[in-house]
Structure formats: C-alpha cells, structure tokens
Write a protein that holds these residues in place. Structure first.
Motif, mmCIF file in Angstrom:
data_model
loop_
_atom_site.group_PDB
_atom_site.id
_atom_site.type_symbol
_atom_site.label_atom_id
_atom_site.label_comp_id
_atom_site.label_asym_id
_atom_site.label_seq_id
_atom_site.Cartn_x
_atom_site.Cartn_y
_atom_site.Cartn_z
ATOM 1 N N GLY A 23 0.857 -1.194 0.000
ATOM 2 C CA GLY A 23 0.000 0.000 0.000
ATOM 3 C C GLY A 23 0.883 1.231 0.000
ATOM 4 N N GLY A 29 0.228 4.640 -0.496
ATOM 5 C CA GLY A 29 -0.431 5.950 -0.464
ATOM 6 C C GLY A 29 0.437 6.905 0.329
ATOM 7 N N TYR A 30 -0.194 7.795 1.082
ATOM 8 C CA TYR A 30 0.543 8.827 1.824
ATOM 9 C C TYR A 30 1.525 8.197 2.811
ATOM 10 C CZ TYR A 30 -2.537 12.248 -0.267
ATOM 11 O OH TYR A 30 -3.186 13.023 -1.176
ATOM 12 N N VAL A 80 4.647 -2.057 -2.863
ATOM 13 C CA VAL A 80 3.618 -2.836 -3.560
ATOM 14 C C VAL A 80 2.301 -2.077 -3.525
ATOM 15 C CG1 VAL A 80 2.334 -5.023 -3.613
ATOM 16 C CG2 VAL A 80 4.704 -4.986 -2.794
ATOM 17 N N THR A 139 -7.514 2.241 6.044
ATOM 18 C CA THR A 139 -8.506 1.649 6.956
ATOM 19 C C THR A 139 -9.615 2.690 7.168
ATOM 20 O OG1 THR A 139 -7.064 2.386 8.769
ATOM 21 C CG2 THR A 139 -7.008 0.047 8.222
ATOM 22 N N ALA A 169 -4.911 -7.652 1.735
ATOM 23 C CA ALA A 169 -3.445 -7.581 1.647
ATOM 24 C C ALA A 169 -2.813 -8.673 2.510
ATOM 25 C CB ALA A 169 -2.969 -6.199 2.088
ATOM 26 N N SER A 228 -0.727 0.464 9.208
ATOM 27 C CA SER A 228 -2.055 1.076 9.092
ATOM 28 C C SER A 228 -2.611 1.278 10.494
ATOM 29 C CB SER A 228 -3.013 0.142 8.346
ATOM 30 O OG SER A 228 -2.540 -0.147 7.060
ATOM 31 N N GLU A 268 0.410 14.923 7.082
ATOM 32 C CA GLU A 268 0.499 15.319 5.683
ATOM 33 C C GLU A 268 0.908 16.785 5.616
ATOM 34 O OE1 GLU A 268 -2.937 14.166 3.367
ATOM 35 O OE2 GLU A 268 -2.917 12.195 4.288
ATOM 36 N N SER A 289 -7.598 12.460 6.637
ATOM 37 C CA SER A 289 -7.905 11.033 6.574
ATOM 38 C C SER A 289 -7.804 10.374 7.940
ATOM 39 C CB SER A 289 -6.933 10.351 5.617
ATOM 40 O OG SER A 289 -5.637 10.368 6.186
ATOM 41 N N LYS A 322 -11.890 9.893 11.273
ATOM 42 C CA LYS A 322 -12.092 8.431 11.251
ATOM 43 C C LYS A 322 -11.559 7.770 12.521
ATOM 44 C CE LYS A 322 -8.350 6.229 8.789
ATOM 45 N NZ LYS A 322 -7.732 5.326 9.753
HETATM 46 P P1 NAD Z 1 -4.056 5.829 1.161
HETATM 47 O O1 NAD Z 1 -5.473 5.601 0.840
HETATM 48 O O2 NAD Z 1 -3.387 7.092 0.731
HETATM 49 O O3 NAD Z 1 -3.165 4.632 0.568
HETATM 50 C C1 NAD Z 1 -3.507 3.295 0.628
HETATM 51 C C2 NAD Z 1 -2.864 2.589 -0.572
HETATM 52 O O4 NAD Z 1 -3.046 1.183 -0.409
HETATM 53 C C3 NAD Z 1 -3.500 2.938 -1.916
HETATM 54 O O5 NAD Z 1 -2.494 3.362 -2.811
HETATM 55 C C4 NAD Z 1 -4.165 1.637 -2.386
HETATM 56 O O6 NAD Z 1 -4.165 1.487 -3.780
HETATM 57 C C5 NAD Z 1 -3.300 0.610 -1.693
HETATM 58 N N1 NAD Z 1 -3.931 -0.698 -1.486
HETATM 59 C C6 NAD Z 1 -5.209 -0.971 -1.105
HETATM 60 N N2 NAD Z 1 -5.400 -2.305 -0.994
HETATM 61 C C7 NAD Z 1 -4.218 -2.892 -1.300
HETATM 62 C C8 NAD Z 1 -3.762 -4.248 -1.375
HETATM 63 N N3 NAD Z 1 -4.573 -5.270 -1.078
HETATM 64 N N4 NAD Z 1 -2.490 -4.479 -1.737
HETATM 65 C C9 NAD Z 1 -1.657 -3.463 -2.038
HETATM 66 N N5 NAD Z 1 -2.019 -2.154 -1.990
HETATM 67 C C10 NAD Z 1 -3.284 -1.874 -1.622
HETATM 68 O O7 NAD Z 1 -3.928 5.651 2.722
HETATM 69 P P2 NAD Z 1 -2.964 6.454 3.739
HETATM 70 O O8 NAD Z 1 -3.472 7.822 3.946
HETATM 71 O O9 NAD Z 1 -1.560 6.242 3.336
HETATM 72 O O10 NAD Z 1 -3.259 5.654 5.092
HETATM 73 C C11 NAD Z 1 -2.821 4.322 5.260
HETATM 74 C C12 NAD Z 1 -2.997 3.962 6.734
HETATM 75 O O11 NAD Z 1 -2.147 4.778 7.548
HETATM 76 C C13 NAD Z 1 -4.415 4.181 7.280
HETATM 77 O O12 NAD Z 1 -4.699 3.193 8.214
HETATM 78 C C14 NAD Z 1 -4.317 5.538 7.957
HETATM 79 O O13 NAD Z 1 -5.246 5.685 8.994
HETATM 80 C C15 NAD Z 1 -2.911 5.491 8.508
HETATM 81 N N6 NAD Z 1 -2.289 6.810 8.675
HETATM 82 C C16 NAD Z 1 -2.460 7.775 7.739
HETATM 83 C C17 NAD Z 1 -1.836 9.002 7.900
HETATM 84 C C18 NAD Z 1 -2.023 10.112 6.886
HETATM 85 O O14 NAD Z 1 -1.699 11.253 7.207
HETATM 86 N N7 NAD Z 1 -2.518 9.834 5.695
HETATM 87 C C19 NAD Z 1 -1.032 9.239 9.028
HETATM 88 C C20 NAD Z 1 -0.855 8.214 9.950
HETATM 89 C C21 NAD Z 1 -1.492 6.992 9.779
#
Ligand code: NAD
Length: 436
Positions: free
Chosen positions: A7, A9-10, A29, A86, A102, A123, A160, A264, A268
């Motif tokens: 995963g 993302g951010y 990945v 999540t 995953a 996560s 972020e 995000s 939540k």
């Molecule tokens: P996001 O939505 O930006 O990224 C998630 C990524 O996971 C996406 O690119 C998606 O395509 C990928 N993904 C989904 N299912 C998958 C799978 N089965 N296999 C591989 N990749 C898969 O999410 P985020 O903002 O990075 O947050 C991720 C986690 O971290 C969450 O639990 C969030 O609460 C936590 N978190 C986020 C932040 C923030 O500022 N964004 C800060 C701290 C913690």
C-alpha cells in the motif's frame, strides 16, 4: 534490511522513501498499476513537499522500486510493512477489507517462504486487530506466529504536508511486537533513526495511535467551543490560547479555532475509538462531543459570512483552500466540502482555488467554478473564505484583495497578517470578537 511496503499511499510511499533514505532496500507494492508505474518513473502519485526529489534519488540509486507483485516482494524481503487504508464504515468502525485482502496475499507468500519473515501493521487499526484478525489470517497458511514468522504493530504519526520531515525526524517511534524477536527486528529497521523508541505490546501500540489522535482532535474541538464563547463576549480566542498555551502542561499547538479538523485520520480515528467504546458498553461522551462540535464549525463558518453579507443567494463567494490543510492534495474529510455544500444550498455562486487540491476536489464537486490563480479566484468576489493554511494564502496583503467586488474576508485559519490589510477590508475570523 530488505523491506516490502504494502500500500503506497501517503503513509506507504513516504515510509518507503524514508526507509530507502536510511539505506534499506525497499520494494513498494500497490494494487494500482498507475501508482506503481508512477513510482518506478520517480513521479510521486501524491503531493508532499520534498517527496519528488527524494523519490528520484532512491529510485535512481536502486534502493526503491515498485511492483504489483505482492508475493514476489514478500519473497525477496525480510520484513513487510502493511500500510493500506482503513477508512470508516457507516457505524464508525474501521473497514478492514483492504488490510484483510493484503494480509491474505502476505500469508500465501509467507507460506512459500523458508526464511523467517516478519509482518508489521503500520495502518491505523483498533486494538485487537493485529493480534486477532491479522494474526489469524497469517496463521491460515499453517505457519505459527512466534515460531515461523514475527508480528508487529508500528503506528505512524506523520502529518500530511510535512510528512517526510515527520517520518525522518519523528517525535517517537512506537514498536509493538508479538515477541522479543519481532520487537528486536523492528528496532533494527529504525536503528539509524534518532528518536525515542517506545517498545510495547501490540495492543498498546495500536491504542497509542488512537489516543494521540483523539487527544489532538479534542484540543481542536475544545478551542472551537471556547471560540464560540469568546465570539459572543468580544474576546479573541487566539489571544486567549496564546496565554493558555504558555503553560508547559498544555502547549499552544492544536488550540486554534477554525472550521474544524478534517483529513484522513482525525475524524475516522475518533469515530473508530468511539465505536470500540460502544462495543464495550462504554459511552464515550467526550469523543461524541468532539465530533459534534467539529460537525458544527463549517456551518458556523458560513453563518458568520451570512451575518455580514445577509442572504447569500446569487452572491459570488470564493473559497481559498480546498484540501483539508495546506501542503497536501488530500481532500479526505476536508472542511471545504461542507462549507461549499452549505454555500451552494444557500444559492451562492462559488469559486474555488487550491494550489494542489483542485483536481481531487472537482471530482467530488464538479459544479463550482475553479480558478487558476488566487487573483482569478478573488476577482469580483463579494466574500472570500480562507479554508486552509497554504503559505500562498498567508502571504496575501491588502492589494491582493483589491480585485474583489466587496472586500469581506473570512480568515478561517487565521493565516493573514491583519496589519497588512487595508482598512476597507472587512476582516472576519472565527473566534474573534466583533463579528456582528
Ligand atoms: P491511502 O489511501 O493514501 O493509501 C492506501 C494505498 O493502499 C492505496 O495506494 C491503495 O491502492 C493501496 N492498497 C489498497 N489495498 C491494497 C492491497 N490489497 N495491496 C496493495 N495495496 C493496496 O492511505 P494512507 O493515507 O496512506 O493511510 C494508510 C494507513 O495509515 C491508514 O490506516 C491511515 O489511517 C494510517 N495513517 C495515515 C496518515 C495520513 O496522514 N494519511 C497518518 C498516519 C497513519
């Protein structure tokens, strides 16, 4: 060490790039092929200050690559960090479908592996998820935690907008592990990070993340409640909080009144912990109030404008800042959304501008005008709301508002320097006395 990140993302991408900067070999990945291609071409799929330069460096040096082949990535690495989303379910609990899916793939990959592997949940998940749901999926391969593989929970606290700095120079690193070997292995990943490391059990690590975010959200809602009182009695809540925040037990951070918290995480995470309380027959009244106050702030923001302008029907209102905060393109739970919806409901003609968030925002609300610059956004506006705290907005001065038809400026995040504004600008701000 050899690390796979599931995963990207951010959190996943910033963590991957950060680990690679610290010399680890990282395989990212994602299920989204566009994201994977983008990373391999050293183009960040998200906006984050400094990410592009560092991504280019670690991709060019061969320290980081991306793939959709999860099993191959697990096979080639020693440790896997799960960083998928999540999000909230309708009832406030976390939607674990992405992390379940995953983990199922990771489980199959571990089954094929002869060497010890460790799986770490990064996560944000409610206490009991990692050593309950995740463990049971991983053990469905027939292998046993503690014997055949390690398990850990390492919550992420990055913000972020300053995500890379936060990841590379964190206040603390929390390492929750199933057993000593898991904890020691995760510690080795962070060996070169200069930060206090707190080693705990898995559930404590999960709970630390929720408790931190719940407390920060509480500070914001507290400031907003105080701001309502201050507005009525003609006191500036920012001056009050400057005084309050000097107390070392309290600190000034997160005591700014405004349209409320978004993003995000805070909404939540507070909902999830409230839901966990409910499942355990505990009424989390404070958290309920935190969310309620937060839901009222965007409405209150528009009401402040209405008080000044009267009926908003047909009026040109500009919203500067569409993302949930400056420095990101992330619009999840942005307060711009309820603000724009309320303005549209009241018949205002809305123009929006954001340095990085317009593409994402226009996917959710296509029906407003989008401007290419602050100047274009302000032209002929009868009022403007500054909804987030991009630096571009804090640099605005009196002359920048001259293009407006009626110079009503509602500074939602207190970013402007009032001294640099002309007298004819009607400057309004949440939590400031004299709004009538
Ligand atoms: P996001 O939505 O930006 O990224 C998630 C990524 O996971 C996406 O690119 C998606 O395509 C990928 N993904 C989904 N299912 C998958 C799978 N089965 N296999 C591989 N990749 C898969 O999410 P985020 O903002 O990075 O947050 C991720 C986690 O971290 C969450 O639990 C969030 O609460 C936590 N978190 C986020 C932040 C923030 O500022 N964004 C800060 C701290 C913690």
């Amino acid at each position: 060490m050899k690390i796979s990140i599931i995963g990207t993302g951010y959190v996943g991408l910033v963590s991957g790039v950060g680990f690679a900067k610290h010399g680890h070999e990282v395989i990212c990945v994602d299920i989204d092929e566009d994201i994977v291609d983008s990373i391999n071409n050293a183009i960040p799929p998200i906006y984050e200050e400094g990410l592009e330069e560092l991504l280019e460096k670690v991709v060019d040096s061969g320290k980081l690559s991306a793939t959709t082949d999860l099993q191959g990535a697990v096979e080639k690495t020693d440790i896997t960090f799960i960083c998928v989303g999540t999000p909230s379910r309708e009832d406030g609990s976390i939607d674990t479908s992405a992390i379940e899916s995953a983990t199922e793939d990771v489980s199959e990959a571990i089954d094929e592996k002869n060497d010890y592997h460790i799986v770490v949940v990064k996560s944000t998940v409610t206490p009991g998820t990692t050593d309950g749901l995740i463990k049971s999926i991983l053990e469905s391969s027939g292998k046993k935690v503690g014997e055949d593989f390690g398990l850990g929970m390492n919550p992420e606290f990055l913000r972020e907008g300053v995500a890379l700095d936060d990841f590379l120079d964190p206040d603390r690193i929390v390492i929750g592990g199933w057993d000593e070997k898991s904890r020691e292995t995760i510690k080795r990943v962070y060996e070169s990070f200069d930060a206090p490391k707190l080693v705990t059990d898995i559930r404590t690590a999960e709970m630390i993340k929720y408790t931190s975010n719940a407390l920060l959200a509480t500070k914001i809602s507290f400031a907003n409640e105080m701001s309502r009182i201050c507005e009525e009695v003609g006191i500036d809540v920012y001056d009050v909080m400057d005084g309050v925040g000097l107390d070392h037990r309290i600190k000034r951070d997160f005591l700014n009144a405004g349209p409320g918290f978004g993003g995000s995480c805070f909404p939540k995470d507070v909902k999830a912990i409230k839901n966990l309380a409910k499942k355990n027959d505990i009424k989390a009244e404070l958290l309920e109030a935190v969310l309620f106050i937060n839901s009222q702030q965007p409405i209150h923001t528009v009401e402040i404008l209405e008080k000044k302008l009267g009926d908003l029907k047909g009026k040109n209102v500009t919203v500067l800042g569409l993302t949930f905060k400056g420095g990101t393109d992330d619009i999840r739970e942005t307060r711009a959304l309820p603000i724009v919806e309320s303005l549209l409901e009241k018949g205002a003609k809305v123009t929006g501008y954001d340095p990085k968030g317009m593409d994402n925002f226009s996917e959710v609300i296509p029906s407003i005008n989008y401007a290419d610059s602050i100047e274009e956004a302000l032209k002929d506006a009868e009022a403007c709301i500054i909804q987030n705290d991009w630096d571009d907005f804090s640099k605005l001065e009196g002359k920048d508002f001259e293009v407006m038809k009626n110079k009503v400026v509602l500074d939602g995040r207190r970013v402007l320097d009032e001294e640099k504004l002309d007298k004819e600008i009607k400057y309004l701000s949440i939590g400031k006395g004299g709004l009538d």
